[in-house]
Design a protein around this motif. Structure first.
Motif, PDB file in Angstrom:
ATOM      1  N   ILE A 202      21.135 -10.479  -3.887  1.00  0.00           N
ATOM      2  CA  ILE A 202      20.009  -9.768  -4.556  1.00  0.00           C
ATOM      3  C   ILE A 202      20.161  -8.253  -4.696  1.00  0.00           C
ATOM      4  N   ALA A 203      20.078  -7.581  -3.450  1.00  0.00           N
ATOM      5  CA  ALA A 203      20.278  -6.043  -3.366  1.00  0.00           C
ATOM      6  C   ALA A 203      21.539  -5.413  -4.052  1.00  0.00           C
ATOM      7  N   GLY A 204      22.448  -6.207  -3.907  1.00  0.00           N
ATOM      8  CA  GLY A 204      23.789  -5.815  -4.511  1.00  0.00           C
ATOM      9  C   GLY A 204      23.462  -6.027  -6.309  1.00  0.00           C
ATOM     10  N   ALA A 205      22.980  -6.842  -7.000  1.00  0.00           N
ATOM     11  CA  ALA A 205      22.772  -7.072  -8.205  1.00  0.00           C
ATOM     12  C   ALA A 205      21.621  -5.867  -8.574  1.00  0.00           C
ATOM     13  N   TYR A 206      20.690  -5.575  -7.805  1.00  0.00           N
ATOM     14  CA  TYR A 206      19.747  -4.611  -8.224  1.00  0.00           C
ATOM     15  C   TYR A 206      20.375  -3.404  -8.360  1.00  0.00           C
ATOM     16  N   LEU A 207      20.842  -2.964  -7.044  1.00  0.00           N
ATOM     17  CA  LEU A 207      21.533  -1.696  -6.882  1.00  0.00           C
ATOM     18  C   LEU A 207      22.741  -1.356  -7.846  1.00  0.00           C
ATOM     19  N   LEU A 210      23.246  -4.795 -12.189  1.00  0.00           N
ATOM     20  CA  LEU A 210      23.682  -6.031 -12.519  1.00  0.00           C
ATOM     21  C   LEU A 210      22.630  -7.238 -12.762  1.00  0.00           C
ATOM     22  N   THR A 211      21.197  -6.663 -13.047  1.00  0.00           N
ATOM     23  CA  THR A 211      20.284  -7.665 -12.660  1.00  0.00           C
ATOM     24  C   THR A 211      20.150  -8.729 -13.822  1.00  0.00           C
ATOM     25  N   ARG A 212      20.760  -8.505 -15.048  1.00  0.00           N
ATOM     26  CA  ARG A 212      20.823  -9.681 -15.662  1.00  0.00           C
ATOM     27  C   ARG A 212      21.951 -10.846 -15.568  1.00  0.00           C
ATOM     28  N   LEU A 213      22.756 -10.492 -14.872  1.00  0.00           N
ATOM     29  CA  LEU A 213      23.735 -11.437 -14.326  1.00  0.00           C
ATOM     30  C   LEU A 213      23.157 -12.208 -13.257  1.00  0.00           C
ATOM     31  N   GLY A 214      22.779 -11.225 -12.252  1.00  0.00           N
ATOM     32  CA  GLY A 214      21.694 -11.655 -11.040  1.00  0.00           C
ATOM     33  C   GLY A 214      20.737 -12.769 -11.199  1.00  0.00           C
ATOM     34  N   LEU A 215      19.948 -12.675 -12.409  1.00  0.00           N
ATOM     35  CA  LEU A 215      19.036 -13.519 -12.919  1.00  0.00           C
ATOM     36  C   LEU A 215      19.613 -15.081 -13.086  1.00  0.00           C
ATOM     37  N   ILE A 216      20.769 -15.138 -13.912  1.00  0.00           N
ATOM     38  CA  ILE A 216      21.207 -16.393 -14.352  1.00  0.00           C
ATOM     39  C   ILE A 216      21.681 -17.005 -12.870  1.00  0.00           C
ATOM     40  N   LEU A 217      22.490 -16.044 -12.140  1.00  0.00           N
ATOM     41  CA  LEU A 217      23.024 -16.838 -10.744  1.00  0.00           C
ATOM     42  C   LEU A 217      21.901 -17.236  -9.846  1.00  0.00           C
ATOM     43  N   LEU A 218      20.879 -16.316  -9.732  1.00  0.00           N
ATOM     44  CA  LEU A 218      19.819 -16.872  -9.026  1.00  0.00           C
ATOM     45  C   LEU A 218      19.082 -18.269  -9.435  1.00  0.00           C
ATOM     46  N   LEU A 219      18.994 -18.417 -10.653  1.00  0.00           N
ATOM     47  CA  LEU A 219      18.569 -19.494 -11.228  1.00  0.00           C
ATOM     48  C   LEU A 219      19.451 -20.849 -10.923  1.00  0.00           C
ATOM     49  N   LEU A 220      20.748 -20.525 -11.178  1.00  0.00           N
ATOM     50  CA  LEU A 220      21.385 -21.512 -10.701  1.00  0.00           C
ATOM     51  C   LEU A 220      21.410 -22.016  -9.389  1.00  0.00           C
ATOM     52  N   GLN A 221      21.378 -20.873  -8.257  1.00  0.00           N
ATOM     53  CA  GLN A 221      21.603 -21.306  -7.052  1.00  0.00           C
ATOM     54  C   GLN A 221      20.171 -21.903  -6.633  1.00  0.00           C
ATOM     55  N   TYR A 222      19.362 -21.221  -7.035  1.00  0.00           N
ATOM     56  CA  TYR A 222      17.745 -21.971  -6.410  1.00  0.00           C
ATOM     57  C   TYR A 222      17.720 -23.190  -6.916  1.00  0.00           C
ATOM     58  N   LEU A 223      18.298 -23.651  -8.294  1.00  0.00           N
ATOM     59  CA  LEU A 223      17.943 -24.924  -8.987  1.00  0.00           C
ATOM     60  C   LEU A 223      18.956 -26.076  -7.865  1.00  0.00           C
ATOM     61  N   ALA A 224      20.159 -25.504  -7.281  1.00  0.00           N
ATOM     62  CA  ALA A 224      20.791 -26.277  -6.656  1.00  0.00           C
ATOM     63  C   ALA A 224      20.017 -26.598  -5.147  1.00  0.00           C
ATOM     64  N   GLU A 225      19.664 -25.325  -4.565  1.00  0.00           N
ATOM     65  CA  GLU A 225      18.902 -25.606  -3.318  1.00  0.00           C
ATOM     66  C   GLU A 225      17.640 -26.367  -3.417  1.00  0.00           C
ATOM     67  N   PHE A 226      16.924 -26.266  -4.444  1.00  0.00           N
ATOM     68  CA  PHE A 226      15.449 -26.924  -4.776  1.00  0.00           C
ATOM     69  C   PHE A 226      15.980 -28.503  -4.333  1.00  0.00           C
ATOM     70  N   PHE A 227      16.943 -29.014  -5.201  1.00  0.00           N
ATOM     71  CA  PHE A 227      17.296 -30.257  -4.940  1.00  0.00           C
ATOM     72  C   PHE A 227      17.765 -31.027  -3.749  1.00  0.00           C
ATOM     73  N   PHE A 228      18.594 -29.940  -2.977  1.00  0.00           N
ATOM     74  CA  PHE A 228      19.025 -30.142  -1.803  1.00  0.00           C
ATOM     75  C   PHE A 228      17.730 -30.351  -0.481  1.00  0.00           C
ATOM     76  N   HIS A 229      16.885 -29.384  -0.618  1.00  0.00           N
ATOM     77  CA  HIS A 229      15.750 -29.425   0.388  1.00  0.00           C
ATOM     78  C   HIS A 229      14.688 -30.309  -0.179  1.00  0.00           C
ATOM     79  N   MET A 230      14.579 -30.824  -1.258  1.00  0.00           N
ATOM     80  CA  MET A 230      13.680 -31.938  -1.599  1.00  0.00           C
ATOM     81  C   MET A 230      14.450 -33.276  -1.092  1.00  0.00           C
TER      82      MET A 230
END
Length: 377
Positions: A202-207, A210-230
């Motif tokens: 997150i800090a790498g994308a911010y500094l 690369l915030t636009r790319l970081g948003l898409i990647l976070l969306l994909l990562q959080y989606l997979a993590e949500f299903f795992f913890h659920m």
């Protein structure tokens, strides 16, 4: 405002006092900042904690648009939202997870994992909805070329910068929570690695702008993590229900493929077509010029590919072990059922044929199966 019910009081400023009252202390600090907004003398300082800083007016075809870039004052804003995250963490724990735990009567190990997954389900669900809203409203999905066009993306919309500040605040708040929640020593290294990886990305994308790319990647990562913890939460409530793990496995593989494709598309093909950028501290462009060097781009791409490959390897190893345990369990159940069937069949045969006693075949009730002859009178 008490987040935890205490059976006894602890000495002031002691370790137990801090652990049991950390959310109350954080709430008092947040409240003091909000009260400071009411006075003209302190309002300007209070705004440093609450609102994103470094706003600039960017001329557009329709007029002027207020956007933001990063700077050192962001650390003050992140600090304020760390306390907000600590308060929300305590609210979710007290009013949701603790009540469910009291009904489930889990062991200490499962109790700790249940709390971890419960907190992350709430966070990932909120982040997925928020991130999806930002990505759709900013048009990053409808126009994929915007991920690398006009790079570096030094000036950010308000919602993009605020999203990144909140993400950094959440993962930084997870560090003291390891102490406040009394996480087991065996779990600390794993959670520290997870927190460090999220902060690095997150800090790498911010500094690196690369915030636009970081948003898409976070969306994909959080989606997979949500299903795992659920899936873990459902498993803790019913150990025979593992259907969500299969859903998570599919989502995980799909998100990994999309993640790797986006990295190659943006860093490997998109950024080389952008005009060379120079160091410009006044605009907040401190590190973007590094992507002018093809060696740096290829190094980043190689590191990303190696990391994704290691993640996929661990995932495949986990799935193979899980399937092996499942088939071993199924085969043991079949053997047990077959043994029980053979034993039952033996009992039935024994009941039908009787047993021998002193060379005489007798039935189960001890009588001889031969018909008795009546004596003639």
């Amino acid at each position: 405002m008490a987040f935890r019910r205490r059976a006894k009081s602890h000495p002031l400023f002691s370790q137990e006092f801090l652990i049991h009252n950390h959310a109350d202390i954080g709430f008092c600090l947040v409240l003091s900042v909000l009260i400071a907004l009411m006075f003209e003398v302190t309002a300007k300082t209070a705004f440093l904690f609450i609102l994103p800083q470094y706003n600039v007016s960017v001329p557009t075809a329709d007029g002027e648009l207020v956007q933001y870039h990063y700077g050192l004052k962001d650390l003050v804003t992140i600090l304020f939202y760390i306390f907000i995250a600590i308060i929300l963490h305590a609210v979710v724990q007290e009013y949701a997870l603790d009540k469910i735990n009291r009904r489930l009567h889990l062991s200490k190990v499962k109790h700790s994992k249940f709390n971890e997954s419960g907190q992350l389900v709430a966070f990932h669900l909120t982040s997925v909805i928020w991130c999806l809203y930002v990505v759709v409203t900013e048009g990053y999905i409808s126009n994929p070329r915007s991920l690398w066009e006009n790079y570096p993306h030094v000036y950010l919309p308000y919602q993009v910068k605020f999203f990144y500040l909140c993400q950094l605040a959440y993962w930084l708040h997870a560090l003291p929570e390891l102490y406040f929640q009394k996480v087991r020593k065996e779990e600390v290294p794993r959670q520290l690695r997870c927190i460090a990886l999220y902060l690095l990305h997150i800090a790498g994308a911010y500094l690196l702008n690369l915030t636009r790319l970081g948003l898409i990647l976070l969306l994909l990562q959080y989606l997979a993590e949500f299903f795992f913890h659920m899936a873990r939460l459902v498993y803790f409530t019913d150990e025979n229900n593992e259907k969500l793990f299969n859903v998570w496995a599919v989502v995980f593989v799909v998100t990994r493929l999309f993640t790797l494709t986006l990295y190659i598309l943006v860093i490997g093909f998109g950024l080389p077509r952008v005009e060379s950028q120079a160091l410009d501290p006044e605009r907040g462009n401190f590190f973007s010029f590094l992507f002018n060097n093809i060696l740096f781009r290829m190094s980043v791409l190689l590191l990303v590919c190696l990391f994704q490959a290691s993640v996929m390897w661990r995932f495949i190893h986990f799935q193979l072990r899980r399937w092996r345990e499942y088939w071993n369990e199924q085969s043991s159940r079949k053997r047990a059922a077959a043994a029980a069937g053979t034993k039952q069949q033996t009992k039935l045969l024994k009941r039908d044929s009787g047993y021998h006693e002193n060379g005489v075949v007798k039935a189960e009730n001890g009588t001889s199966p031969r018909t008795k002859k009546l004596k003639s009178l």
